[in-house]
Write an enzyme that holds these catalytic residues in place. Structure first.
Site, PDB file in Angstrom:
ATOM      1  N   ALA A  35       0.802  -1.221   0.000  1.00 58.04           N
ATOM      2  CA  ALA A  35       0.000   0.000   0.000  1.00 58.04           C
ATOM      3  C   ALA A  35       0.838   1.276   0.000  1.00 58.04           C
ATOM      4  CB  ALA A  35      -0.915   0.003   1.217  1.00 58.04           C
ATOM      5  N   ASN A  87       0.475  -3.825   8.088  1.00 53.68           N
ATOM      6  CA  ASN A  87       1.624  -4.485   7.457  1.00 53.68           C
ATOM      7  C   ASN A  87       2.618  -3.451   6.936  1.00 53.68           C
ATOM      8  OD1 ASN A  87       1.093  -7.614   7.104  1.00 53.68           O
ATOM      9  ND2 ASN A  87      -0.858  -6.556   6.967  1.00 53.68           N
ATOM     10  N   HIS A 139      -1.164   6.994   4.805  1.00 53.73           N
ATOM     11  CA  HIS A 139       0.053   6.536   5.476  1.00 53.73           C
ATOM     12  C   HIS A 139       1.079   7.650   5.288  1.00 53.73           C
ATOM     13  CE1 HIS A 139      -1.645   2.483   5.611  1.00 53.73           C
ATOM     14  NE2 HIS A 139      -1.842   2.542   4.316  1.00 53.73           N
TER      15      HIS A 139
HETATM   16  N1  LIG Z   1       1.565  -5.082   2.423  1.00 53.63           N
HETATM   17  C1  LIG Z   1       0.463  -4.345   2.407  1.00 53.63           C
HETATM   18  O1  LIG Z   1       0.492  -3.162   2.090  1.00 53.63           O
HETATM   19  C2  LIG Z   1      -0.838  -4.972   2.782  1.00 53.63           C
HETATM   20  C3  LIG Z   1      -0.901  -6.276   3.175  1.00 53.63           C
HETATM   21  N2  LIG Z   1      -2.105  -6.854   3.463  1.00 53.63           N
HETATM   22  C4  LIG Z   1      -2.106  -8.278   3.833  1.00 53.63           C
HETATM   23  O2  LIG Z   1      -2.834  -8.997   2.847  1.00 53.63           O
HETATM   24  C5  LIG Z   1      -3.737  -9.892   3.484  1.00 53.63           C
HETATM   25  C6  LIG Z   1      -4.924 -10.139   2.578  1.00 53.63           C
HETATM   26  O3  LIG Z   1      -5.647  -8.944   2.441  1.00 53.63           O
HETATM   27  P1  LIG Z   1      -7.091  -8.920   1.761  1.00 53.63           P
HETATM   28  O4  LIG Z   1      -7.063  -9.587   0.451  1.00 53.63           O
HETATM   29  O5  LIG Z   1      -7.558  -7.527   1.846  1.00 53.63           O
HETATM   30  O6  LIG Z   1      -7.917  -9.821   2.794  1.00 53.63           O
HETATM   31  P2  LIG Z   1      -9.310 -10.548   2.537  1.00 53.63           P
HETATM   32  O7  LIG Z   1      -9.829 -10.869   3.902  1.00 53.63           O
HETATM   33  O8  LIG Z   1     -10.152  -9.781   1.609  1.00 53.63           O
HETATM   34  O9  LIG Z   1      -8.892 -11.901   1.802  1.00 53.63           O
HETATM   35  C7  LIG Z   1      -8.066 -12.862   2.408  1.00 53.63           C
HETATM   36  C8  LIG Z   1      -8.197 -14.135   1.611  1.00 53.63           C
HETATM   37  O10 LIG Z   1      -7.265 -15.102   2.132  1.00 53.63           O
HETATM   38  C9  LIG Z   1      -7.977 -16.323   2.374  1.00 53.63           C
HETATM   39  N3  LIG Z   1      -7.333 -17.051   3.467  1.00 53.63           N
HETATM   40  C10 LIG Z   1      -7.281 -16.727   4.773  1.00 53.63           C
HETATM   41  N4  LIG Z   1      -6.603 -17.675   5.458  1.00 53.63           N
HETATM   42  C11 LIG Z   1      -6.230 -18.610   4.555  1.00 53.63           C
HETATM   43  C12 LIG Z   1      -5.523 -19.836   4.643  1.00 53.63           C
HETATM   44  N5  LIG Z   1      -5.067 -20.286   5.812  1.00 53.63           N
HETATM   45  N6  LIG Z   1      -5.306 -20.544   3.518  1.00 53.63           N
HETATM   46  C13 LIG Z   1      -5.791 -20.106   2.327  1.00 53.63           C
HETATM   47  N7  LIG Z   1      -6.475 -18.946   2.184  1.00 53.63           N
HETATM   48  C14 LIG Z   1      -6.687 -18.206   3.285  1.00 53.63           C
HETATM   49  C15 LIG Z   1      -9.381 -15.894   2.714  1.00 53.63           C
HETATM   50  O11 LIG Z   1     -10.260 -16.969   2.516  1.00 53.63           O
HETATM   51  P3  LIG Z   1     -11.741 -16.990   3.190  1.00 53.63           P
HETATM   52  O12 LIG Z   1     -12.380 -15.705   2.894  1.00 53.63           O
HETATM   53  O13 LIG Z   1     -12.371 -18.147   2.523  1.00 53.63           O
HETATM   54  O14 LIG Z   1     -11.479 -17.181   4.660  1.00 53.63           O
HETATM   55  C16 LIG Z   1      -9.587 -14.754   1.702  1.00 53.63           C
HETATM   56  O15 LIG Z   1      -9.935 -15.243   0.430  1.00 53.63           O
HETATM   57  C17 LIG Z   1      -4.069  -9.192   4.815  1.00 53.63           C
HETATM   58  O16 LIG Z   1      -4.485 -10.105   5.804  1.00 53.63           O
HETATM   59  C18 LIG Z   1      -2.767  -8.532   5.179  1.00 53.63           C
HETATM   60  O17 LIG Z   1      -1.956  -9.430   5.921  1.00 53.63           O
HETATM   61  C19 LIG Z   1      -3.269  -6.151   3.372  1.00 53.63           C
HETATM   62  C20 LIG Z   1      -3.249  -4.838   3.000  1.00 53.63           C
HETATM   63  C21 LIG Z   1      -2.035  -4.134   2.702  1.00 53.63           C
HETATM   64  O1  LIG Z   2      -3.913  -1.393   2.686  1.00 49.22           O
HETATM   65  C1  LIG Z   2      -3.432  -0.553   3.471  1.00 49.22           C
HETATM   66  O2  LIG Z   2      -3.582   0.676   3.325  1.00 49.22           O
HETATM   67  C2  LIG Z   2      -2.542  -0.983   4.592  1.00 49.22           C
HETATM   68  C3  LIG Z   2      -2.893  -2.220   5.257  1.00 49.22           C
HETATM   69  O3  LIG Z   2      -4.022  -2.652   5.320  1.00 49.22           O
HETATM   70  C4  LIG Z   2      -1.797  -2.958   5.908  1.00 49.22           C
HETATM   71  O4  LIG Z   2      -0.677  -2.445   5.925  1.00 49.22           O
HETATM   72  O5  LIG Z   2      -2.044  -4.067   6.402  1.00 49.22           O
END
Ligand SMILES: NC(=O)C1=CN([C@@H]2O[C@H](COP(=O)(O)OP(=O)(O)OC[C@H]3O[C@@H](n4cnc5c(N)ncnc54)[C@H](OP(=O)(O)O)[C@@H]3O)[C@@H](O)[C@H]2O)C=CC1
Ligand SMILES: O=C([O-])CC(=O)C(=O)O
Length: 265
Positions: A114, A183, A213
């Site tokens: 992000a 994150n 951010h």
């Molecule tokens: N680096 C960055 O800037 C950011 C990082 N993130 C990270 O990305 C992750 C995902 O975000 P986002 O897509 O918005 O989250 P969502 O909740 O929209 O989607 C997460 C997906 O992962 C699946 N999932 C969860 N646990 C498992 C598992 N053990 N095995 C397989 N699939 C799994 C979920 O399945 P189901 O729905 O069926 O449970 C869902 O489809 C966040 O949790 C965060 O850690 C997020 C935002 C910013």
């Molecule tokens: O998507 C964003 O803005 C940031 C976020 O959720 C994360 O860092 O986990």
């Protein structure tokens, strides 16, 4: 042809799959998606188990959460698959970070996600000293509620009519207490080589239509301030919509076919 498997079909994973199927990167094939629950009807690629992803892909793209990185990253790397990590906060666990760094022959990289400016922070921090760094994140209150919060805290955050600071701590603490919202604090810490150095502040603001951010760092190479204002994903208000695009860009660099007319890495 590079074979890609994606873990997670949510606000990040689904648009990543769609972008790859639409040809965002040349010569990649999405072999399937590993997901917790059954994928919705009409999902454009098959649902597969992690074992199949490991057996048949070249690169695994994690878009599922810190717990998935903690549980499966070392196994993936030891199988020889490369791993693109979206849940950067998992690496706030120093033990896991050490095990992942030691594992191979697969390589892992962390997407910028992000935020931006992390390339410059890596450059500035590489051979020099960092005096101070901070990340101030502002999101809609509803996106910040956590299961560990007591009822009174949840109510205070949910009903606030003005911006309130709900957390101050290090990037390591931020990743642990807000695993789906901060994150980026870990990403900044990883870029600068220290998660303890990064002072994180999290603000719940009912008027925050855009997630912001603000990243600041003072180093011996210069002083930096980046302000990022992202539209939240329509599918998950915790997550900025740009993250899926960042994952595709990071993947394009990892597979050696960077997107864009001129390659900027
Ligand atoms: N680096 C960055 O800037 C950011 C990082 N993130 C990270 O990305 C992750 C995902 O975000 P986002 O897509 O918005 O989250 P969502 O909740 O929209 O989607 C997460 C997906 O992962 C699946 N999932 C969860 N646990 C498992 C598992 N053990 N095995 C397989 N699939 C799994 C979920 O399945 P189901 O729905 O069926 O449970 C869902 O489809 C966040 O949790 C965060 O850690 C997020 C935002 C910013
Ligand atoms: O998507 C964003 O803005 C940031 C976020 O959720 C994360 O860092 O986990």
């Amino acid at each position: 042809m590079t074979k890609i498997a994606v873990i997670g079909a949510g606000a990040i994973g689904r648009p990543v799959v769609e972008a790859l199927l639409a040809g965002a990167i040349d010569d990649v094939e999405v072999i399937g998606v590993v997901n917790d629950k059954p994928l919705p009807d009409g999902f454009p690629v098959p649902q597969i188990h992690l074992a199949e992803a490991i057996a048949t892909s070249d690169v695994i793209v994690e878009c599922a959460g810190q717990a998935v990185v903690a549980r499966h990253a070392v196994e993936i790397l030891e199988s020889g698959r490369d791993l693109l990590v979206t849940s950067a906060g998992a690496l706030a666990d120093a033990g896991l970070a050490t095990r992942m760094t030691a594992a191979g022959p697969g390589r892992f990289v962390v997407t910028s996600g992000a935020v931006g400016g992390v390339d410059l922070l890596v450059s500035a921090g590489s051979y020099g000293s960092v005096q101070r760094a901070s990340v101030t994140t502002t999101k809609l209150p509803g996106a910040l509620l956590q299961p560990w919060m007591d009822d009174a805290t949840q109510e205070r955050i949910r009903t606030t009519t003005e911006p309130i600071t709900i957390f101050e701590g290090t990037a390591e603490e931020a990743a642990r207490f807000f695993p789906r919202s901060l994150n980026v604090a870990a990403t900044v810490g990883l870029a600068l080589g220290s998660l303890d150095l990064v002072e994180v502040r999290l603000i719940a603001d009912p008027a925050a239509e855009l997630t912001s951010h603000v990243i600041e760092a003072d180093t011996d190479a210069g002083s930096y301030r980046f302000e990022i204002r992202n539209h939240p994903s329509p599918d998950n208000p915790r997550t900025s919509g740009v993250v899926a695009r960042a994952v595709v860009r990071s993947l394009s660099v990892l597979v050696g076919r960077p997107v864009g007319a001129v390659s900027i890495i």
